[in-house]
Design an enzyme around this catalytic site. Sequence first.
Site, short mmCIF file in Angstrom:
data_model
loop_
_atom_site.label_atom_id
_atom_site.label_comp_id
_atom_site.label_asym_id
_atom_site.label_seq_id
_atom_site.Cartn_x
_atom_site.Cartn_y
_atom_site.Cartn_z
N GLU A 191 36.43 -9.91 42.33
CA GLU A 191 36.74 -9.18 41.09
C GLU A 191 37.56 -7.93 41.44
OE1 GLU A 191 32.90 -8.27 39.53
OE2 GLU A 191 32.44 -6.78 41.06
N ASP B 67 33.47 1.86 38.16
CA ASP B 67 34.71 1.09 37.97
C ASP B 67 35.89 1.98 37.59
OD1 ASP B 67 32.91 -1.14 38.19
OD2 ASP B 67 32.50 -0.95 36.06
#
Length: 379
Positions: free
Chosen positions: A279, A63
Amino acid sequence: MRSRLLLLCAATAIVSASAAVIAQTPAKHGSKEAKLNYGPNARSPEGKRYRSQPLVTSIYTADPSAHVFNGNIYVYPSHDIEVATPDDDLGNQYAMRDYRVLSMDRVGGPVTVGPIALDVKDVPWASQQMWAPDAAYKSGTYYLYFPARDKQLDKNGLGTFRIGVATSKSPTGPFKADPKPIAGSYSMDPAVFTDADGKSYMYFGGIWGGQLQRWKDGTFDPNGSDTDLMQDDKPAISGRIARLNADMKSFAETPRDVQILDESGKPVLGGDHERRFFEASWVFKRGNTYYYTYSTGDTHFLNYATGNNPYGPFTYRGHILKPVQGWTSHHSIIEHGGKWWLFYADTQLSNKNHLRNVKVTELKFAPDGSIPTIDPFLN
């Protein structure tokens, strides 16, 4: 991060053999590298070569939120750790508990792994799962934005995701967390974009394990759906946006939807899993165009849509990145050294969904501003 498991999904298309691997210098870590599937000859379980190599091999990272501060690149990733928790749809196997910042002076140069920048034990309101963070800078202060579960348990015995903020005078920390989460924040995956006029906006949200579907009316439903959103023929759930106040620690407005439209100007539907938002919002501006980028989750694409202002609506344009090895796809995009770069992650080093490694590759644009789709494999 975090959701229905499709083991080791990988892209199948072949790109030109002349495509170059972006060589990275890993952080020093003793002899661990020799035990890992690392280097230009490393192969995926399907026998494909990877387009790029992990930035570091001493820790597992995912991420990546990359930023350019004072001419250098700083990457704010989540810090994956080994756990015995089985993979599940809520992402409980992603049990990260602290952050460490990666830094480099250029893509391809040596990468430094910083010390612990923030630990969950030092966040008064948080209980667990320090998922994907982001960072920003203003007037001598660096801001670290992060999601974590609070201490109010839901039907699954888990806390509700909120978004916190911590500050430091150094881009690598240590950061000191505010005693409470940002008022009005919820879900996960904060990403802060600052426009040319100095106004900053936070984009956030993630469905399934990220709980965004439980906030339909702005109030948390502790008994709401976990994964079945039951709106395939309705407009897909949108990520959220809220302008930040000058203090960079609070919302100046009630969060609103970030709408993604199809080529006909109609909202992308919930059943359109190759185009709908899941997301990992990330926004950047190129010329006068705002690029809203995001992950599709269970179909494993990174997508982009474009608009003429930070709020949108944004019109869907295509895929940025085909599916990587592993389940999640979460990214960031920056300009540095006269080029644009895509930071992403896969599971090359571990072959486990919850132990990932951050990578980077060049991002290119066509004359019309479109982004040619990148294959994470060379052959």
